[in-house]
Design a protein around this motif. Structure first.
Motif, PDB file in Angstrom:
ATOM      1  N   LEU A 148       0.813  -1.217   0.000  1.00  0.00           N
ATOM      2  CA  LEU A 148       0.000   0.000   0.000  1.00  0.00           C
ATOM      3  C   LEU A 148       0.851   1.274   0.000  1.00  0.00           C
ATOM      4  O   LEU A 148       0.334   2.352  -0.265  1.00  0.00           O
ATOM      5  CB  LEU A 148      -0.929   0.002   1.216  1.00  0.00           C
ATOM      6  N   HIS A 149       2.145   1.167   0.303  1.00  0.00           N
ATOM      7  CA  HIS A 149       3.035   2.323   0.327  1.00  0.00           C
ATOM      8  C   HIS A 149       4.320   2.010  -0.440  1.00  0.00           C
ATOM      9  O   HIS A 149       4.765   0.859  -0.476  1.00  0.00           O
ATOM     10  CB  HIS A 149       3.402   2.704   1.766  1.00  0.00           C
ATOM     11  N   ASP A 150       4.915   3.053  -1.036  1.00  0.00           N
ATOM     12  CA  ASP A 150       6.219   2.875  -1.671  1.00  0.00           C
ATOM     13  C   ASP A 150       7.322   3.075  -0.641  1.00  0.00           C
ATOM     14  O   ASP A 150       7.060   3.284   0.548  1.00  0.00           O
ATOM     15  CB  ASP A 150       6.371   3.798  -2.883  1.00  0.00           C
ATOM     16  N   ASP A 151       8.572   3.052  -1.093  1.00  0.00           N
ATOM     17  CA  ASP A 151       9.696   3.133  -0.161  1.00  0.00           C
ATOM     18  C   ASP A 151       9.773   4.485   0.543  1.00  0.00           C
ATOM     19  O   ASP A 151      10.374   4.597   1.615  1.00  0.00           O
ATOM     20  CB  ASP A 151      11.009   2.857  -0.894  1.00  0.00           C
ATOM     21  N   ASN A 152       9.177   5.534  -0.046  1.00  0.00           N
ATOM     22  CA  ASN A 152       9.161   6.852   0.595  1.00  0.00           C
ATOM     23  C   ASN A 152       8.028   6.997   1.611  1.00  0.00           C
ATOM     24  O   ASN A 152       7.985   7.989   2.345  1.00  0.00           O
ATOM     25  CB  ASN A 152       9.010   7.960  -0.459  1.00  0.00           C
ATOM     26  N   GLY A 153       7.115   6.029   1.602  1.00  0.00           N
ATOM     27  CA  GLY A 153       5.963   6.136   2.489  1.00  0.00           C
ATOM     28  C   GLY A 153       4.763   6.788   1.834  1.00  0.00           C
ATOM     29  O   GLY A 153       3.738   7.001   2.491  1.00  0.00           O
ATOM     30  N   ASP A 154       4.867   7.134   0.544  1.00  0.00           N
ATOM     31  CA  ASP A 154       3.699   7.644  -0.182  1.00  0.00           C
ATOM     32  C   ASP A 154       2.752   6.492  -0.503  1.00  0.00           C
ATOM     33  O   ASP A 154       3.186   5.348  -0.720  1.00  0.00           O
ATOM     34  CB  ASP A 154       4.128   8.319  -1.485  1.00  0.00           C
ATOM     35  N   VAL A 155       1.456   6.795  -0.564  1.00  0.00           N
ATOM     36  CA  VAL A 155       0.467   5.785  -0.924  1.00  0.00           C
ATOM     37  C   VAL A 155       0.743   5.292  -2.343  1.00  0.00           C
ATOM     38  O   VAL A 155       0.890   6.086  -3.270  1.00  0.00           O
ATOM     39  CB  VAL A 155      -0.956   6.353  -0.806  1.00  0.00           C
ATOM     40  N   VAL A 192      12.144   8.431  14.857  1.00  0.00           N
ATOM     41  CA  VAL A 192      11.219   8.084  13.778  1.00  0.00           C
ATOM     42  C   VAL A 192      11.221   9.159  12.696  1.00  0.00           C
ATOM     43  O   VAL A 192      11.154  10.360  13.000  1.00  0.00           O
ATOM     44  CB  VAL A 192       9.788   7.883  14.332  1.00  0.00           C
ATOM     45  N   SER A 193      11.284   8.739  11.436  1.00  0.00           N
ATOM     46  CA  SER A 193      11.261   9.672  10.309  1.00  0.00           C
ATOM     47  C   SER A 193       9.834   9.859   9.811  1.00  0.00           C
ATOM     48  O   SER A 193       8.970   8.998   9.990  1.00  0.00           O
ATOM     49  CB  SER A 193      12.126   9.133   9.162  1.00  0.00           C
ATOM     50  N   PHE A 194       9.593  10.993   9.141  1.00  0.00           N
ATOM     51  CA  PHE A 194       8.316  11.200   8.479  1.00  0.00           C
ATOM     52  C   PHE A 194       8.199  10.273   7.277  1.00  0.00           C
ATOM     53  O   PHE A 194       9.205   9.842   6.701  1.00  0.00           O
ATOM     54  CB  PHE A 194       8.182  12.645   8.008  1.00  0.00           C
ATOM     55  N   ILE A 195       6.965   9.979   6.887  1.00  0.00           N
ATOM     56  CA  ILE A 195       6.733   9.235   5.651  1.00  0.00           C
ATOM     57  C   ILE A 195       6.113  10.173   4.627  1.00  0.00           C
ATOM     58  O   ILE A 195       5.536  11.199   4.958  1.00  0.00           O
ATOM     59  CB  ILE A 195       5.826   8.015   5.881  1.00  0.00           C
ATOM     60  N   GLY A 196       6.257   9.809   3.369  1.00  0.00           N
ATOM     61  CA  GLY A 196       5.686  10.609   2.299  1.00  0.00           C
ATOM     62  C   GLY A 196       6.622  11.701   1.831  1.00  0.00           C
ATOM     63  O   GLY A 196       7.667  11.970   2.416  1.00  0.00           O
ATOM     64  N   THR A 197       6.212  12.346   0.738  1.00  0.00           N
ATOM     65  CA  THR A 197       6.975  13.444   0.154  1.00  0.00           C
ATOM     66  C   THR A 197       6.052  14.641  -0.037  1.00  0.00           C
ATOM     67  O   THR A 197       4.835  14.524   0.016  1.00  0.00           O
ATOM     68  CB  THR A 197       7.570  13.024  -1.198  1.00  0.00           C
ATOM     69  N   GLY A 198       6.650  15.798  -0.284  1.00  0.00           N
ATOM     70  CA  GLY A 198       5.871  17.010  -0.478  1.00  0.00           C
ATOM     71  C   GLY A 198       5.691  17.780   0.818  1.00  0.00           C
ATOM     72  O   GLY A 198       6.157  17.371   1.892  1.00  0.00           O
TER      73      GLY A 198
END
Length: 450
Positions: free
Chosen positions: A237-244, A274-280
């Motif tokens: 459900l998520h890519d390696d960056n944590g984006d959906v 802990v790091s954030f997930i997602g980009t933008g």
């Protein structure tokens, strides 16, 4: 009827705040939880308490309504000749308290610490009810607009019967301006109007790899167990960056606000490592892009688990969908993704629990100008910002459908430290007074629009 001045309204609110707080505390002491498995007699008590408050605030026509769900309260006071009508929404039910060990005090016994009042529902949303009551009390017999109060009784449990109630009582609750007091402000000292909310899609995904559990030594290494299979499926459900990673979901731009990462970390209680997930931009990840969370898993508990391959495992997922998307389409898209990515040919079943539409509010026009002026005055010159909310209030879309000409103002009493739905939920008492002043000023300004 004599119009009250701004200073007279401020003075009236301040005069009423002691009684408003006392009534808020009485409401908080009622554990009105609409979730299955809880004592719903408390929700009934909560509705009856709201009826008493509305009648005491000069609302002559008050009644409890329901449509197979928990009790809502409708109160009506006709408009003076030529004046508009304002619908005031809030809800009297609350979230379950969760782990009591994480609360610093009894969740249903409000207590003040450092200028904040603590207790379950003290902000979400019983303070919303009391902000309406405070404004009504401030005007007394000189209320310059008609009002309809709709105080819901199962918002935290998904508002399952709300749409039917709104349609059934459409003529009774028709209004020119709708104030939904179930959101929050950008920061302490910085008011806001909420102009966009994500929708919600909740469901269950179940994977099955065996007809029944089998010996993990004799069969492990050749047969995938359901827990590993479910874990691999969830990971798609998520890519390696944590984006959906589900293709085809809507992503839009957000308001030009900066959400400092250190502030967000502190408000969320993130662990330092802990790091954030997602980009933008952070506000886009939170407000105008989809997110997917796993809320729970059904599988054997670790205590007493046998040395056997688990044949079936189930997870509850929650998708927050961006404004501009459609809940049913998102559910169909996520379902197709899960079936397509079934590991090792596992049997995948998807079941819908809840759909809720996102919304975008065009916050332009005289009513919004009146709201911004009222907020600026109540916060002593601090102009409100337009903000999004990552959470969902799906019934706003129903209000937009039923009353397309009405201006919908999404306001609230929460601030970044409120911890709504979490332990130690709290209300900033100074900000609460400003919210009450702002609502009284808003009603006065809306009256002048006529």
């Amino acid at each position: 009827m004599t119009a009250l001045t701004e200073e007279e309204l401020r003075a009236a609110i301040r005069r009423e705040m002691s009684g408003v707080r006392a009534d808020l505390e009485r409401l908080v002491r009622i554990p009105g939880i609409a979730f299955t498995g809880f004592d719903h007699s408390h929700v009934e008590r909560s509705a009856e308490a709201v009826v008493e408050l509305l009648r005491g605030a000069g609302i002559p026509d008050v009644r409890i309504v329901r449509d197979g769900g928990q009790p809502a309260v409708i109160g009506r006071r006709p408009a003076p000749p030529g004046a508009p009508t304002v619908l005031l929404y809030a809800h009297h039910d609350v979230q379950p308290v969760g782990d009591l060990a994480q609360w610093k005090s009894d969740p249903f016994e409000p207590v003040e610490r450092d200028g904040r009042l603590y207790g379950r529902g003290v902000a979400d949303d019983k303070a919303g009810i009391m902000a309406h009551i405070a404004a009504l009390r401030a005007f007394g017999d000189d209320l310059p607009v008609g009002v309809v109060l709709f105080i819901e009784g199962e918002e935290e449990f998904g508002s399952e019967s709300l749409e039917d109630l709104l349609r059934e009582h459409r003529d009774d609750i028709a209004a020119d301006v709708i104030v939904i007091a179930d959101s929050g402000n950008w920061d302490i000292g910085q008011p806001a109007l909420t102009t966009g909310l994500r929708g919600i899609v909740n469901g269950f995904v179940e994977v099955r790899t065996l007809e029944n559990a089998v010996h993990s030594g004799m069969f492990g290494g050749a047969i995938p167990d359901a827990l590993i299979t479910l874990s691999r499926l969830i990971a798609t459900l998520h890519d390696d960056n944590g984006d959906v990673a589900v293709e085809g979901l809507v992503r839009t731009q957000s308001a030009p606000l900066d959400y400092p990462e250190d502030r967000f970390r502190e408000e969320a209680g993130m662990l330092e490592s802990v790091s954030f997930i997602g980009t933008g931009r952070l506000v886009e990840r939170l407000w105008t892009r989809p997110s997917i969370s796993i809320l729970g898993i059904d599988a054997p508990p670790t205590a007493g688990a046998p040395n056997a391959l688990v044949p079936v495992a189930k997870a509850k997922f929650s998708v927050r969908i961006a404004p501009g998307d459609n809940a049913q389409r998102v559910y169909d898209t996520v379902t197709a993704h899960l079936r397509k990515h079934a590991p090792w040919g596992a049997q995948v079943t998807v079941e819908l629990e809840q759909l809720g539409e996102p919304c975008v509010i065009d916050a332009t026009g005289p009513a919004y100008d009146a709201a911004r002026a009222a907020f600026t005055e109540a916060w002593d010159g601090a102009e409100p910002v337009d903000m999004g909310v990552g959470g969902s209030i799906p019934f706003i879309a129903t209000f937009q459908e039923l009353f397309p000409k009405a201006a919908i103002l999404v306001t609230g009493v929460e601030d970044p430290e409120t911890s709504a739905h979490g332990p130690n939920e709290s209300l900033h008492l100074g900000e609460f007074e400003r919210v009450c002043i702002a609502e009284a000023l808003l009603l006065a300004k809306v009256a002048r629009l006529s």
